[in-house]
Design a protein around this motif. Structure first.
Motif, short mmCIF file in Angstrom:
data_model
loop_
_atom_site.label_atom_id
_atom_site.label_comp_id
_atom_site.label_asym_id
_atom_site.label_seq_id
_atom_site.Cartn_x
_atom_site.Cartn_y
_atom_site.Cartn_z
N SER A 190 110.56 -10.27 28.74
CA SER A 190 111.06 -11.10 29.88
C SER A 190 111.09 -10.05 30.92
CB SER A 190 112.40 -11.54 29.80
OG SER A 190 113.45 -10.42 29.48
N THR B 44 113.67 -9.42 34.26
CA THR B 44 115.02 -9.62 34.74
C THR B 44 115.15 -8.77 36.05
OG1 THR B 44 115.66 -9.73 32.32
CG2 THR B 44 117.63 -9.64 34.06
N HIS C 220 114.86 -14.02 34.15
CA HIS C 220 116.16 -14.08 34.44
C HIS C 220 116.67 -13.47 35.84
CE1 HIS C 220 115.96 -15.20 30.35
NE2 HIS C 220 115.64 -13.89 30.13
N LYS D 39 120.07 -12.72 26.73
CA LYS D 39 119.18 -13.81 26.74
C LYS D 39 118.48 -14.02 25.44
CE LYS D 39 120.44 -15.81 30.46
NZ LYS D 39 121.08 -17.14 30.60
N LYS D 40 117.74 -12.97 25.04
CA LYS D 40 116.86 -12.81 23.95
C LYS D 40 117.74 -13.20 22.46
CE LYS D 40 113.25 -11.33 21.43
NZ LYS D 40 112.34 -12.08 21.27
N GLU E 94 120.38 -14.92 22.64
CA GLU E 94 120.61 -16.43 22.37
C GLU E 94 119.45 -17.23 22.30
OE1 GLU E 94 121.77 -17.44 26.41
OE2 GLU E 94 123.61 -16.02 26.26
#
Ligand SMILES: [Zn+2]
Length: 313
Positions: A61, A63, A104, A309-310, A312
């Protein structure tokens, strides 16, 4: 093992770092000025991401930590006063379209709070309050192990607590907010105003007075400079008492350049806190700490969000 890309987007520079999943040791850190010629800040950010992109590895990701009111859920920046063209800017979708990985975004002070909670001075605490005091005052709150965001991600603007309803004009357009008194420019402005009004000070005749000069003069015993910090610390303590009533944290963490001023700020802060708290139990076992992540707060905060986030999914 995947790689997280963290971006700390400021008004003067953009920093980027890559971290392997599960590590806080960056593989690579780079920075670039936010503005250069006519090039759009978004393009400069994309070029930096391109430059740091790990070869032959999976990027989990991107961020981004950045100042200004923004919605972390929709990924839209409402306004960023120091970044031209970023009004109602859909940053998350724009980055997703460019790089095809999850993106994100978060308010930089909120993410710094998250970073201090996960990796820094707030490790092990479930309820944490973070304040960064420099040219403004930013804040973040962890409540019950969750970052407080509010309905549109606009919660915990702790520097914009009104402490003087007809006080100085704040950068946000309202009056008398905490940051107009306790952040660096507010401290310097008070000294300048008092000198103009005829008060004596060792800073008389100094062309550009900033909080740094005031801090130095206060340490050398200049009464007006001591008074400016006492005023800043006192209002800070009044505000923190309010925050304790609202959030009841077990730790308050201070970051940002002005927080290095030490006792000239924190002694009056603690005194005001004692005076204004409605019950001593708020102070029982309360820890007051300085931030541990320093300049890395934005990058590490973005990493903390990426890891969460990962997890989740
Ligand atoms: Zn304000």
């Amino acid at each position: 093992m995947g790689i997280f890309i963290s971006i700390d987007m400021g008004g003067t520079q953009i920093r980027a770092a890559t971290y392997p999943q599960g590590s806080t040791e960056p593989l690579n850190i780079r920075k670039t000025p936010t503005r250069s010629g006519d090039e759009a800040p978004f393009e400069r950010m994309c070029a930096l991401i391109q430059a740091i992109w790990p070869k032959g590895q999976t990027v989990e990701s991107i961020t981004v930590a950045l100042p200004g009111p923004l919605d972390p859920v929709s990924g839209v920046i409402f306004s960023a006063p120091n970044i031209p063209g970023w009004e109602n800017f859909p940053l998350r979708d724009a980055l997703k379209a460019r790089f095809h990985v999850p993106v994100h975004i978060g308010n930089d002070a909120n993410l710094a709070a998250l970073g201090e909670w996960r990796y820094g001075a707030g490790k092990g605490h479930h309820d944490l309050l973070y304040l960064t005091i420099s040219t403004g005052i930013g804040g973040g709150v962890i409540s019950g192990d969750r970052l407080l965001l509010g309905t549109r991600g606009l919660a915990s603007e702790l520097g914009h607590l009104t402490v003087l309803s007809d006080g100085p004009l704040c950068g946000c357009g309202q009056r008398g907010h905490l940051e107009t008194i306790s952040a660096g420019p507010g401290i310097a402005r008070y000294v300048k105003e008092q000198i103009e009004a005829g008060r004596e000070s060792s800073l008389q005749g100094v062309a550009h007075i900033t909080a740094k000069e005031v801090s130095q003069a206060a340490r050398e015993g200049d009464p007006l400079s001591v008074e400016a910090f006492t005023r800043a610390g006192t209002y800070l303590g009044v505000a923190v008492a309010d925050f304790l009533h609202i959030f009841n944290p077990s730790i308050v963490i201070f970051g940002g350049g002005v927080s290095f001023s030490g006792d000239i700020l924190f002694k009056p802060m603690r005194e005001a806190l004692q005076q204004h708290v409605m019950d001593a139990s708020y102070l029982h076992d309360l820890q007051i700490a300085t931030a541990a992540l320093g300049d890395e707060a934005g990058l590490m905060g973005a990493l903390a969000l990426a890891e969460l986030k990962k997890a989740e999914g």
